[in-house]
Motif scaffolding. Sequence first.
Motif, PDB file in Angstrom:
ATOM      1  N   ASP A 187     -20.963  -1.260 -29.001  1.00  0.00           N
ATOM      2  CA  ASP A 187     -20.939   0.198 -28.888  1.00  0.00           C
ATOM      3  C   ASP A 187     -21.683   0.668 -27.640  1.00  0.00           C
ATOM      4  O   ASP A 187     -21.326   1.677 -27.027  1.00  0.00           O
ATOM      5  CB  ASP A 187     -21.493   0.870 -30.143  1.00  0.00           C
ATOM      6  N   THR A 188     -22.723  -0.090 -27.229  1.00  0.00           N
ATOM      7  CA  THR A 188     -23.434   0.246 -25.993  1.00  0.00           C
ATOM      8  C   THR A 188     -22.538   0.033 -24.783  1.00  0.00           C
ATOM      9  O   THR A 188     -22.524   0.842 -23.852  1.00  0.00           O
ATOM     10  CB  THR A 188     -24.703  -0.609 -25.847  1.00  0.00           C
ATOM     11  N   LEU A 189     -21.773  -1.058 -24.789  1.00  0.00           N
ATOM     12  CA  LEU A 189     -20.829  -1.307 -23.694  1.00  0.00           C
ATOM     13  C   LEU A 189     -19.817  -0.179 -23.600  1.00  0.00           C
ATOM     14  O   LEU A 189     -19.479   0.263 -22.501  1.00  0.00           O
ATOM     15  CB  LEU A 189     -20.115  -2.640 -23.896  1.00  0.00           C
ATOM     16  N   PHE A 190     -19.350   0.320 -24.736  1.00  0.00           N
ATOM     17  CA  PHE A 190     -18.398   1.428 -24.708  1.00  0.00           C
ATOM     18  C   PHE A 190     -19.000   2.650 -24.040  1.00  0.00           C
ATOM     19  O   PHE A 190     -18.347   3.312 -23.218  1.00  0.00           O
ATOM     20  CB  PHE A 190     -17.939   1.781 -26.127  1.00  0.00           C
ATOM     21  N   ARG A 191     -20.248   2.972 -24.353  1.00  0.00           N
ATOM     22  CA  ARG A 191     -20.891   4.130 -23.728  1.00  0.00           C
ATOM     23  C   ARG A 191     -21.028   3.930 -22.221  1.00  0.00           C
ATOM     24  O   ARG A 191     -20.850   4.874 -21.446  1.00  0.00           O
ATOM     25  CB  ARG A 191     -22.258   4.397 -24.370  1.00  0.00           C
ATOM     26  N   HIS A 192     -21.337   2.714 -21.810  1.00  0.00           N
ATOM     27  CA  HIS A 192     -21.415   2.423 -20.375  1.00  0.00           C
ATOM     28  C   HIS A 192     -20.051   2.618 -19.712  1.00  0.00           C
ATOM     29  O   HIS A 192     -19.954   3.157 -18.613  1.00  0.00           O
ATOM     30  CB  HIS A 192     -21.895   0.989 -20.158  1.00  0.00           C
ATOM     31  N   MET A 193     -19.007   2.172 -20.388  1.00  0.00           N
ATOM     32  CA  MET A 193     -17.662   2.315 -19.823  1.00  0.00           C
ATOM     33  C   MET A 193     -17.250   3.780 -19.748  1.00  0.00           C
ATOM     34  O   MET A 193     -16.545   4.181 -18.819  1.00  0.00           O
ATOM     35  CB  MET A 193     -16.642   1.513 -20.646  1.00  0.00           C
ATOM     36  N   GLN A 194     -17.684   4.581 -20.702  1.00  0.00           N
ATOM     37  CA  GLN A 194     -17.389   6.011 -20.636  1.00  0.00           C
ATOM     38  C   GLN A 194     -17.966   6.635 -19.369  1.00  0.00           C
ATOM     39  O   GLN A 194     -17.370   7.555 -18.801  1.00  0.00           O
ATOM     40  CB  GLN A 194     -17.961   6.728 -21.861  1.00  0.00           C
ATOM     41  N   GLY A 195     -19.124   6.135 -18.943  1.00  0.00           N
ATOM     42  CA  GLY A 195     -19.719   6.670 -17.730  1.00  0.00           C
ATOM     43  C   GLY A 195     -19.113   6.090 -16.477  1.00  0.00           C
ATOM     44  O   GLY A 195     -18.685   6.830 -15.583  1.00  0.00           O
ATOM     45  N   ASP A 196     -19.034   4.766 -16.384  1.00  0.00           N
ATOM     46  CA  ASP A 196     -18.617   4.102 -15.146  1.00  0.00           C
ATOM     47  C   ASP A 196     -17.111   3.851 -15.073  1.00  0.00           C
ATOM     48  O   ASP A 196     -16.429   4.364 -14.191  1.00  0.00           O
ATOM     49  CB  ASP A 196     -19.371   2.777 -14.991  1.00  0.00           C
ATOM     50  N   LYS A 304     -25.272  13.834 -14.614  1.00  0.00           N
ATOM     51  CA  LYS A 304     -24.959  12.413 -14.426  1.00  0.00           C
ATOM     52  C   LYS A 304     -23.843  12.210 -13.403  1.00  0.00           C
ATOM     53  O   LYS A 304     -23.689  11.114 -12.866  1.00  0.00           O
ATOM     54  CB  LYS A 304     -24.558  11.791 -15.757  1.00  0.00           C
ATOM     55  N   ASN A 305     -23.070  13.258 -13.148  1.00  0.00           N
ATOM     56  CA  ASN A 305     -21.938  13.162 -12.223  1.00  0.00           C
ATOM     57  C   ASN A 305     -22.200  13.883 -10.903  1.00  0.00           C
ATOM     58  O   ASN A 305     -21.271  14.323 -10.223  1.00  0.00           O
ATOM     59  CB  ASN A 305     -20.672  13.743 -12.863  1.00  0.00           C
ATOM     60  N   PHE A 322     -25.300   9.422  -0.676  1.00  0.00           N
ATOM     61  CA  PHE A 322     -25.156   8.794   0.641  1.00  0.00           C
ATOM     62  C   PHE A 322     -26.005   9.477   1.719  1.00  0.00           C
ATOM     63  O   PHE A 322     -25.674   9.442   2.893  1.00  0.00           O
ATOM     64  CB  PHE A 322     -23.678   8.770   1.068  1.00  0.00           C
ATOM     65  N   GLY A 323     -27.076  10.139   1.290  1.00  0.00           N
ATOM     66  CA  GLY A 323     -27.972  10.797   2.230  1.00  0.00           C
ATOM     67  C   GLY A 323     -27.542  12.186   2.658  1.00  0.00           C
ATOM     68  O   GLY A 323     -28.227  12.828   3.459  1.00  0.00           O
ATOM     69  N   PHE A 324     -26.435  12.701   2.108  1.00  0.00           N
ATOM     70  CA  PHE A 324     -25.935  14.018   2.519  1.00  0.00           C
ATOM     71  C   PHE A 324     -26.671  15.161   1.827  1.00  0.00           C
ATOM     72  O   PHE A 324     -26.702  16.275   2.342  1.00  0.00           O
ATOM     73  CB  PHE A 324     -24.437  14.130   2.218  1.00  0.00           C
ATOM     74  N   PHE A 325     -27.240  14.928   0.654  1.00  0.00           N
ATOM     75  CA  PHE A 325     -27.907  15.996  -0.085  1.00  0.00           C
ATOM     76  C   PHE A 325     -28.853  15.378  -1.100  1.00  0.00           C
ATOM     77  O   PHE A 325     -28.840  14.162  -1.345  1.00  0.00           O
ATOM     78  CB  PHE A 325     -26.877  16.895  -0.796  1.00  0.00           C
ATOM     79  N   ASP A 326     -29.670  16.216  -1.714  1.00  0.00           N
ATOM     80  CA  ASP A 326     -30.613  15.790  -2.737  1.00  0.00           C
ATOM     81  C   ASP A 326     -29.940  15.917  -4.095  1.00  0.00           C
ATOM     82  O   ASP A 326     -29.722  17.015  -4.597  1.00  0.00           O
ATOM     83  CB  ASP A 326     -31.875  16.659  -2.688  1.00  0.00           C
ATOM     84  N   ARG A 327     -29.602  14.780  -4.704  1.00  0.00           N
ATOM     85  CA  ARG A 327     -28.882  14.833  -5.977  1.00  0.00           C
ATOM     86  C   ARG A 327     -29.768  15.286  -7.135  1.00  0.00           C
ATOM     87  O   ARG A 327     -29.267  15.588  -8.236  1.00  0.00           O
ATOM     88  CB  ARG A 327     -28.273  13.468  -6.317  1.00  0.00           C
ATOM     89  N   PHE A 328     -31.085  15.359  -6.931  1.00  0.00           N
ATOM     90  CA  PHE A 328     -31.974  15.815  -7.993  1.00  0.00           C
ATOM     91  C   PHE A 328     -32.220  17.322  -7.934  1.00  0.00           C
ATOM     92  O   PHE A 328     -32.879  17.880  -8.812  1.00  0.00           O
ATOM     93  CB  PHE A 328     -33.303  15.053  -7.922  1.00  0.00           C
ATOM     94  N   GLU A 329     -31.703  17.981  -6.889  1.00  0.00           N
ATOM     95  CA  GLU A 329     -31.739  19.438  -6.832  1.00  0.00           C
ATOM     96  C   GLU A 329     -30.675  19.961  -7.810  1.00  0.00           C
ATOM     97  O   GLU A 329     -29.480  19.699  -7.659  1.00  0.00           O
ATOM     98  CB  GLU A 329     -31.455  19.919  -5.414  1.00  0.00           C
ATOM     99  N   GLN A 330     -31.101  20.701  -8.830  1.00  0.00           N
ATOM    100  CA  GLN A 330     -30.208  21.057  -9.931  1.00  0.00           C
ATOM    101  C   GLN A 330     -28.974  21.831  -9.481  1.00  0.00           C
ATOM    102  O   GLN A 330     -27.902  21.693 -10.057  1.00  0.00           O
ATOM    103  CB  GLN A 330     -30.966  21.858 -10.999  1.00  0.00           C
ATOM    104  N   ARG A 331     -29.093  22.625  -8.448  1.00  0.00           N
ATOM    105  CA  ARG A 331     -27.936  23.417  -8.010  1.00  0.00           C
ATOM    106  C   ARG A 331     -26.798  22.525  -7.521  1.00  0.00           C
ATOM    107  O   ARG A 331     -25.631  22.926  -7.566  1.00  0.00           O
ATOM    108  CB  ARG A 331     -28.357  24.382  -6.894  1.00  0.00           C
ATOM    109  N   ASN A 332     -27.127  21.302  -7.075  1.00  0.00           N
ATOM    110  CA  ASN A 332     -26.090  20.427  -6.542  1.00  0.00           C
ATOM    111  C   ASN A 332     -25.191  19.822  -7.612  1.00  0.00           C
ATOM    112  O   ASN A 332     -24.145  19.260  -7.286  1.00  0.00           O
ATOM    113  CB  ASN A 332     -26.733  19.307  -5.721  1.00  0.00           C
ATOM    114  N   ARG A 333     -25.591  19.948  -8.876  1.00  0.00           N
ATOM    115  CA  ARG A 333     -24.758  19.375  -9.932  1.00  0.00           C
ATOM    116  C   ARG A 333     -23.484  20.181 -10.163  1.00  0.00           C
ATOM    117  O   ARG A 333     -22.524  19.674 -10.736  1.00  0.00           O
ATOM    118  CB  ARG A 333     -25.546  19.273 -11.244  1.00  0.00           C
ATOM    119  N   TRP A 334     -23.460  21.428  -9.715  1.00  0.00           N
ATOM    120  CA  TRP A 334     -22.352  22.315 -10.088  1.00  0.00           C
ATOM    121  C   TRP A 334     -21.168  22.253  -9.139  1.00  0.00           C
ATOM    122  O   TRP A 334     -20.184  22.954  -9.337  1.00  0.00           O
ATOM    123  CB  TRP A 334     -22.862  23.761 -10.219  1.00  0.00           C
TER     124      TRP A 334
END
Length: 385
Positions: A187-196, A304-305, A322-334
């Motif tokens: 079941d853990t492998l399935f969750r990983h596959m759902q993401g990747d 996560k995406n 890839f160095g283009f932006f800060d993925r931890f800045e919350q506004r970038n998730r949208w």
Amino acid sequence: MENNTLLFQAADALSGLRDSGIKSTASAIAEIVDNSIDAKADNIQIAVKEEKVKVGSRHIDKITTIYIGDDGEGMPENIMKKCLAVGGRDDENHHEDHIGRFGYGLPNSSLSQCKKVEVYSWQSKNEVFYTYLDFDEVKKNKEQYCKPVSKSKIPDDIKKDFSITSNKSGTLIVWSKCDRLDIAKGDTLFRHMQGDLCRIFRHRLDDDDTYGRKVNINYKILNKDFRQDLVANDPVYLLKPNTCPKYEKTNSNEKVAEKEIAINYFSEKEQKIKSSNIKIIFSLSKPSVQALGGGSPTGKHYGKNTGISVVRQAREITFGSFGFFDRFEQRNRWWGCEIRYDGDGTLDCTKGLDNVFGLTNNKQELTKFYFEDIKDLEEKHGEVF
């Protein structure tokens, strides 16, 4: 004078393959799925077998065997002979949306997860070919050549769990002696596959065949009541159905830009510089989606995406900032960005573009795709534009 020295000692070469940079078990399975799609499969079945394993003072269920089967074209005997050889791809089978290129996928991905891989393949129900690669046997017997291909039958205990084995053609891969899985439970492998895996093959799992022919992929844990169909995990949030909470059946982003840009590549066939277009797509989440906030199930899915997705022949190669932006800045998730490079369908163009982007032989990374400050470039190389 003739030199009979082998370029590679098989055991050492295979040891290297075991550490060749496959990111995860889900990524390794994706390499086998590539082969199934290239074989024009409509249905792919992934199954795992769990067994009780003692860990400390208790017993837990742990994956011991993984099966990946398809109803594709199957392999004739001459292809079976080299399917487990490193670099054993068949360029004559190249077609417009062919994913594979290097011939590393099957042995590389398999040995990154297990010590033994078995291959059954058939182009008619009455003639099944079989071969295998066992890392322990190669080391013990100092083997240098692929195992012979034999006519065989698919074991009955496998046939009862895989409906694709009754198809007129297909292939079944079996991984055993699994010693390098990054997870223990099915079941853990399935969750990983759902993401990747569901993100990698999203254009094969959605309902739109415009880009990427639809393929049905299902997953089950043998001897357990666990069976699931895989659906798209789309970081651009335009595909449906998808895994995004609350928006599983509709798109939660709007496309805001789509542009084609010509890039140059070197044609090995014609020995000259040629040009091909890449496509860049930007999307932005709807205001109502952003209003849910980053802490909501939808917002966490977006988190996560967060990144740029680079896609080749409807298959994601890599994903990140890839160095283009800060993925931890919350506004970038949208917002989402997808870059597609598909070429003109010829192997020559595919190779040229792969060289431009720096595609690794395990299709895990692009070594030449990253942010470069123009000022730094000009300091090193003079005026750029």
